[in-house]
Design a protein around this motif. Structure first.
Motif, PDB file in Angstrom:
ATOM      1  N   LEU A 170       0.729  -1.234  -0.121  1.00  0.00           N
ATOM      2  CA  LEU A 170      -0.098   0.062  -0.116  1.00  0.00           C
ATOM      3  C   LEU A 170       0.855   1.180   0.073  1.00  0.00           C
ATOM      4  O   LEU A 170       0.311   2.153  -0.459  1.00  0.00           O
ATOM      5  N   THR A 171       2.093   1.028   0.516  1.00  0.00           N
ATOM      6  CA  THR A 171       2.863   2.412   0.561  1.00  0.00           C
ATOM      7  C   THR A 171       3.941   2.413  -0.445  1.00  0.00           C
ATOM      8  O   THR A 171       4.911   3.386  -0.248  1.00  0.00           O
ATOM      9  N   THR A 172       4.064   1.329  -1.261  1.00  0.00           N
ATOM     10  CA  THR A 172       5.065   1.371  -2.355  1.00  0.00           C
ATOM     11  C   THR A 172       4.609   1.524  -3.771  1.00  0.00           C
ATOM     12  O   THR A 172       3.889   0.758  -4.129  1.00  0.00           O
ATOM     13  N   SER A 173       5.079   2.703  -4.257  1.00  0.00           N
ATOM     14  CA  SER A 173       4.271   2.799  -5.942  1.00  0.00           C
ATOM     15  C   SER A 173       4.882   1.674  -6.677  1.00  0.00           C
ATOM     16  O   SER A 173       6.315   1.502  -6.412  1.00  0.00           O
ATOM     17  N   PRO A 174       4.367   1.171  -7.655  1.00  0.00           N
ATOM     18  CA  PRO A 174       5.073   0.352  -8.448  1.00  0.00           C
ATOM     19  C   PRO A 174       6.238   0.745  -9.262  1.00  0.00           C
ATOM     20  O   PRO A 174       7.200  -0.004  -9.570  1.00  0.00           O
ATOM     21  N   ASP A 175       6.208   2.005  -9.578  1.00  0.00           N
ATOM     22  CA  ASP A 175       7.631   2.627 -10.203  1.00  0.00           C
ATOM     23  C   ASP A 175       8.631   2.464  -9.272  1.00  0.00           C
ATOM     24  O   ASP A 175       9.751   1.915  -9.635  1.00  0.00           O
ATOM     25  N   HIS A 176       8.319   2.626  -7.885  1.00  0.00           N
ATOM     26  CA  HIS A 176       9.615   2.654  -6.987  1.00  0.00           C
ATOM     27  C   HIS A 176       9.887   1.038  -6.814  1.00  0.00           C
ATOM     28  O   HIS A 176      11.197   0.960  -6.711  1.00  0.00           O
ATOM     29  N   LEU A 177       9.012   0.479  -7.041  1.00  0.00           N
ATOM     30  CA  LEU A 177       9.263  -1.075  -6.853  1.00  0.00           C
ATOM     31  C   LEU A 177       9.988  -1.649  -8.029  1.00  0.00           C
ATOM     32  O   LEU A 177      11.035  -2.475  -7.826  1.00  0.00           O
ATOM     33  N   GLY A 178       9.771  -1.261  -9.168  1.00  0.00           N
ATOM     34  CA  GLY A 178      10.276  -1.500 -10.373  1.00  0.00           C
ATOM     35  C   GLY A 178      11.826  -1.111 -10.234  1.00  0.00           C
ATOM     36  O   GLY A 178      12.811  -1.721 -10.575  1.00  0.00           O
ATOM     37  N   LEU A 179      12.039   0.172  -9.630  1.00  0.00           N
ATOM     38  CA  LEU A 179      13.331   0.587  -9.388  1.00  0.00           C
ATOM     39  C   LEU A 179      14.229  -0.098  -8.629  1.00  0.00           C
ATOM     40  O   LEU A 179      15.215  -0.196  -8.750  1.00  0.00           O
ATOM     41  N   ALA A 180      13.547  -0.381  -7.552  1.00  0.00           N
ATOM     42  CA  ALA A 180      14.154  -1.212  -6.418  1.00  0.00           C
ATOM     43  C   ALA A 180      14.811  -2.599  -7.195  1.00  0.00           C
ATOM     44  O   ALA A 180      15.807  -3.112  -7.006  1.00  0.00           O
ATOM     45  N   LEU A 181      13.970  -3.139  -7.852  1.00  0.00           N
ATOM     46  CA  LEU A 181      14.050  -4.423  -8.523  1.00  0.00           C
ATOM     47  C   LEU A 181      15.548  -4.292  -9.411  1.00  0.00           C
ATOM     48  O   LEU A 181      16.305  -5.090  -9.400  1.00  0.00           O
ATOM     49  N   GLU A 182      15.338  -3.182 -10.256  1.00  0.00           N
ATOM     50  CA  GLU A 182      16.256  -2.920 -11.196  1.00  0.00           C
ATOM     51  C   GLU A 182      17.754  -2.767 -10.435  1.00  0.00           C
ATOM     52  O   GLU A 182      18.762  -3.179 -10.898  1.00  0.00           O
ATOM     53  N   GLN A 183      17.644  -2.013  -9.430  1.00  0.00           N
ATOM     54  CA  GLN A 183      19.077  -1.677  -8.629  1.00  0.00           C
ATOM     55  C   GLN A 183      19.111  -2.868  -7.659  1.00  0.00           C
ATOM     56  O   GLN A 183      20.308  -2.780  -7.043  1.00  0.00           O
ATOM     57  N   SER A 184      18.434  -3.896  -7.711  1.00  0.00           N
ATOM     58  CA  SER A 184      19.072  -5.045  -6.918  1.00  0.00           C
ATOM     59  C   SER A 184      19.526  -6.221  -7.894  1.00  0.00           C
ATOM     60  O   SER A 184      19.446  -7.429  -7.611  1.00  0.00           O
ATOM     61  N   HIS A 185      19.808  -5.777  -9.082  1.00  0.00           N
ATOM     62  CA  HIS A 185      20.499  -6.602 -10.014  1.00  0.00           C
ATOM     63  C   HIS A 185      19.478  -7.682 -10.615  1.00  0.00           C
ATOM     64  O   HIS A 185      19.875  -8.491 -10.901  1.00  0.00           O
ATOM     65  N   VAL A 186      18.255  -7.489 -10.643  1.00  0.00           N
ATOM     66  CA  VAL A 186      17.285  -8.210 -11.163  1.00  0.00           C
ATOM     67  C   VAL A 186      17.480  -7.932 -12.707  1.00  0.00           C
ATOM     68  O   VAL A 186      17.545  -6.805 -12.986  1.00  0.00           O
ATOM     69  N   PRO A 187      17.399  -8.980 -13.622  1.00  0.00           N
ATOM     70  CA  PRO A 187      17.399  -8.731 -14.964  1.00  0.00           C
ATOM     71  C   PRO A 187      16.700  -7.477 -15.440  1.00  0.00           C
ATOM     72  O   PRO A 187      15.289  -7.678 -14.910  1.00  0.00           O
ATOM     73  N   TYR A 188      16.845  -6.515 -16.352  1.00  0.00           N
ATOM     74  CA  TYR A 188      16.052  -5.463 -16.756  1.00  0.00           C
ATOM     75  C   TYR A 188      14.679  -5.996 -17.234  1.00  0.00           C
ATOM     76  O   TYR A 188      13.641  -5.376 -16.956  1.00  0.00           O
ATOM     77  N   GLU A 189      14.889  -7.104 -18.050  1.00  0.00           N
ATOM     78  CA  GLU A 189      13.551  -7.470 -18.621  1.00  0.00           C
ATOM     79  C   GLU A 189      12.442  -7.860 -17.756  1.00  0.00           C
ATOM     80  O   GLU A 189      11.479  -7.367 -17.887  1.00  0.00           O
ATOM     81  N   PHE A 190      13.052  -8.436 -16.722  1.00  0.00           N
ATOM     82  CA  PHE A 190      11.978  -8.763 -15.595  1.00  0.00           C
ATOM     83  C   PHE A 190      11.215  -7.414 -15.084  1.00  0.00           C
ATOM     84  O   PHE A 190       9.949  -7.380 -14.655  1.00  0.00           O
ATOM     85  N   CYS A 191      12.076  -6.579 -14.664  1.00  0.00           N
ATOM     86  CA  CYS A 191      11.740  -5.192 -14.114  1.00  0.00           C
ATOM     87  C   CYS A 191      10.648  -4.544 -15.273  1.00  0.00           C
ATOM     88  O   CYS A 191       9.679  -4.072 -14.841  1.00  0.00           O
ATOM     89  N   PHE A 192      11.143  -4.494 -16.609  1.00  0.00           N
ATOM     90  CA  PHE A 192      10.515  -3.875 -17.386  1.00  0.00           C
ATOM     91  C   PHE A 192       8.931  -4.650 -17.469  1.00  0.00           C
ATOM     92  O   PHE A 192       8.043  -3.967 -17.720  1.00  0.00           O
ATOM     93  N   ALA A 193       8.980  -5.913 -17.365  1.00  0.00           N
ATOM     94  CA  ALA A 193       7.536  -6.707 -17.734  1.00  0.00           C
ATOM     95  C   ALA A 193       6.779  -6.374 -16.450  1.00  0.00           C
ATOM     96  O   ALA A 193       5.575  -6.122 -16.652  1.00  0.00           O
ATOM     97  N   PHE A 194       7.251  -6.421 -15.347  1.00  0.00           N
ATOM     98  CA  PHE A 194       6.592  -5.840 -14.214  1.00  0.00           C
ATOM     99  C   PHE A 194       6.026  -4.562 -14.339  1.00  0.00           C
ATOM    100  O   PHE A 194       4.665  -4.527 -14.327  1.00  0.00           O
ATOM    101  N   THR A 195       6.746  -3.633 -14.557  1.00  0.00           N
ATOM    102  CA  THR A 195       6.135  -2.129 -14.683  1.00  0.00           C
ATOM    103  C   THR A 195       5.141  -1.981 -15.755  1.00  0.00           C
ATOM    104  O   THR A 195       3.885  -1.491 -15.711  1.00  0.00           O
ATOM    105  N   THR A 196       5.537  -2.576 -16.798  1.00  0.00           N
ATOM    106  CA  THR A 196       4.494  -2.627 -17.982  1.00  0.00           C
ATOM    107  C   THR A 196       3.206  -3.338 -17.781  1.00  0.00           C
ATOM    108  O   THR A 196       2.165  -2.901 -18.071  1.00  0.00           O
ATOM    109  N   ALA A 197       3.439  -4.522 -16.953  1.00  0.00           N
ATOM    110  CA  ALA A 197       2.092  -4.991 -16.435  1.00  0.00           C
ATOM    111  C   ALA A 197       1.062  -4.208 -15.727  1.00  0.00           C
ATOM    112  O   ALA A 197      -0.006  -3.970 -15.889  1.00  0.00           O
ATOM    113  N   VAL A 198       1.934  -3.532 -14.907  1.00  0.00           N
ATOM    114  CA  VAL A 198       0.930  -2.758 -13.930  1.00  0.00           C
ATOM    115  C   VAL A 198       0.414  -1.501 -14.595  1.00  0.00           C
ATOM    116  O   VAL A 198      -0.753  -1.224 -14.386  1.00  0.00           O
ATOM    117  N   ARG A 199       1.166  -1.199 -15.675  1.00  0.00           N
ATOM    118  CA  ARG A 199       0.875   0.096 -16.409  1.00  0.00           C
ATOM    119  C   ARG A 199      -0.548  -0.339 -17.396  1.00  0.00           C
ATOM    120  O   ARG A 199      -1.356   0.561 -17.447  1.00  0.00           O
TER     121      ARG A 199
END
Ligand SMILES: Nc1ncnc2c1ncn2[C@@H]1O[C@H](COP(=O)(O)OP(=O)(O)OP(=O)(O)O)[C@@H](O)[C@H]1O
Ligand SMILES: [Mg+2]
Lengths: 264, 282
Positions: A123-152
């Motif tokens: 409830l307190t983490t916006s999806p783009d914030h979450l996507g950014l956190a994933l990206e900076q935790s070295h999760v492959p960018y393809e997954f982060c992109f898929a995540f934010t795009t799905a939310v979008r």
């Protein structure tokens, strides 16, 4: 579409929203571990109150209550299951005792604490914030992109589903007719256009991504960076302390049940 | 200097029996404002896809002839290399915005190109300012109107600072006033920044006053190619069903009735001043 309301994030800002999602996630994990460590009622009751200040500070009481109400149904099932199952599985069936009641309540409360901490996080983490956190935790960018795009595209597809439903109803499709199987079948004329539309959409998306240099360099840059601020260090520090304290109590302090506490 | 040059370009989509574009040979000079028009299904979008490498790399199919864009032979480069030179804005704005905020979307191309953060910040703000959407930077694309989405889509491509911008019916979701505003933004990009513009458009009444080169296609072939007045005034344009600007049409009708205006008008202002001259003369 009330079903999708929960996915529609609102852009609110509060101290809690601005916290680094990685630290917040760590805090949730600590809550999680603590809830798993203890099976007695008193520490779990305490634990239930820990996330409440966060809920209030973030101003998401209404959403939080809604999500807890959603969990209530499962909580009741867990309670009954524990109660009945433990009662019949003991070797010498006793009368339903207070201690049995307490044990079942503790299990239920543990579940509620898990749900609570998760819902505070989401409830307190916006999806783009979450996507950014994933990206900076070295999760492959393809997954982060898929995540934010799905939310979008969740609200877009929800709108589309509504449009298709209205259109099919206008042509005489009756959704609420017949037995269960028939009702499921009624949704086919809605699902097929929805899926076809989604596929077409994904092709157009791919085309647009390619045209904007997708895959041009191994190491992408990012418009934003997450930087730990003072509040983040504070929360991280607090979480570590809480974890140490919890492990210590679990290891060395005999935790009383609520019944013994009340008897004192 | 030519930025885009094609020679005998013919392309067939995979599985199609008929070529979607046939023997297209055109030259587009640097700094031109080109309007590409023609009836629905004549191959305009297909031609645009040839300019940035989506055809043949993304679509496959059979490509014959030659396309050279900004000095690169298209078939020899990947789409992302061409993306530095050619920006393509698609027909449907909704499906080309995929980030959760406008700002992040505009940065997407730059992130892919690994532009440094400071430079990226500068270019994103610049693109938002030129397209007049600074105040939308934090919004999510779902909360925008069609016209606003259209501007964001333009900003996304603009931030990558391409030499050529191709806009495929960027106003198909807009009312005439909204369309006019978009055209003005595009015109500014062309006149002030010197970006070559290729605009695919049906509404010639609004678009043609900015153009200095018009290409008309029909059934996959280029049938007219030249400066706007000549193209619009030709008999052929009318027969194909191109929406010739009303001012030009008025010129033709007056001509048929023996009233000759000084030159071929494209906009209504031009037509009005020419008419005034004629009325004074009589
Ligand atoms: N992805 C595709 N696969 C196969 N055939 C296609 C594809 N896209 C377009 N075509 C065909 O190619 C021809 C040209 O289509 P194109 O989309 O280029 O026309 P257009 O001039 O852009 O039309 P419009 O004004 O309607 O956008 C059409 O006959 C169409 O059926
Ligand atoms: Mg098209």
């Amino acid at each position: 579409m009330s079903m999708f309301e929960g996915f529609r994030f609102r852009r609110v800002s509060s101290v809690i929203h601005r916290l680094d999602p990685r630290v917040k996630f760590f805090f949730v994990c600590v809550l999680f571990v603590t809830a798993i460590l203890f099976s007695k009622l008193p520490p779990l009751i305490l634990l239930f109150f820990v996330p409440l200040p966060f809920v209030l500070a973030a101003g998401v009481q209404r959403e939080w209550i809604r999500s807890m109400r959603g969990a209530l149904f499962f909580a009741v099932i867990i309670f009954l299951f524990n109660f009945v199952f433990t009662y019949f599985s003991t070797q010498y069936p006793q009368l339903p005792s207070a201690s049995l009641l307490e044990r079942s309540l503790a299990m239920t409360l543990r579940f509620l604490v898990l749900v609570e901490s998760f819902s505070v996080f989401f409830l307190t983490t916006s999806p783009d914030h979450l996507g950014l956190a994933l990206e900076q935790s070295h999760v492959p960018y393809e997954f982060c992109f898929a995540f934010t795009t799905a939310v979008r595209f969740v609200p877009v597809l929800a709108d589309e589903a509504q449009t298709i439903m209205d259109a099919q109803k206008a042509r005489g499709l009756e959704l609420e007719r017949g037995n269960f199987l028939k009702r499921v079948r009624n949704y086919i004329p809605i699902l097929i256009p929805l899926i076809v539309g989604a596929i077409r959409r994904s092709l157009e998306l791919a085309e647009a991504m390619e045209s904007r240099a997708w895959g041009a360099s191994e190491k992408r840059t990012n418009l934003y960076v997450l930087k730990l601020k003072n509040a983040d260090y504070l929360l991280a520090f607090g979480s570590v302390l809480m974890l140490i304290f919890a492990v210590y109590v679990w290891r060395y302090v005999p935790v009383p049940t609520l019944i013994t506490l009340l008897r004192l | 200097m030519a930025v885009i040059k094609t020679r005998d370009l013919t392309y067939t989509y995979p599985g199609a029996t008929k070529a979607s574009i046939k023997d297209v040979s055109i030259t587009i000079e640097k700094g031109e404002f080109v309007v590409l028009t023609g009836p629905s299904g004549c191959g305009k979008t297909t031609l645009c896809r040839c300019f940035n490498g989506l055809i043949p790399l993304f679509y496959g199919g059979k490509l014959e002839g030659e396309v050279v864009v900004a000095g690169c032979k298209v078939v020899e480069h990947s789409i992302y290399e061409l993306a530095r030179h050619v920006g393509l804005v698609f027909q449907n704005p909704e499906n080309q915005l995929f980030a959760l905020s406008v700002e992040k979307d505009v940065a997407f191309g730059l992130e892919n190109l690994a532009v440094s953060r400071d430079e990226m910040r500068k270019r994103v703000d610049w693109a938002l300012q030129i397209t007049g959407i600074e105040d939308l930077s934090e919004r999510s694309p779902h909360e925008l109107s069609g016209g606003q989405q259209q501007r964001v889509a333009i900003a996304c491509v603009l931030a990558m600072q391409p030499d050529v911008m191709i806009l495929d019916e960027p106003t198909s979701f807009l009312d005439p006033v909204g369309a006019q505003k978009i055209f003005e933004v595009i015109n500014e990009l062309n006149k002030e920044l010197g970006i070559t513009v290729i605009l695919v458009e049906h509404r010639l009444d609004l678009a043609s006053k900015y153009a200095n080169h018009v290409i008309v296609m029909d059934e996959g072939k280029v049938v007219l190619d030249g400066e706007p007045r000549g193209v619009f005034n030709s008999e052929k344009a009318r027969l194909i069903g191109v929406g010739v600007p009303k001012a030009t049409r008025l010129y033709q009708i007056l001509g048929e009735n023996g009233i000759r205006l000084g030159r071929v008008p494209v906009t209504s202002e031009e037509a009005a001043s020419l008419l005034r001259e004629v009325l004074k003369r009589d």
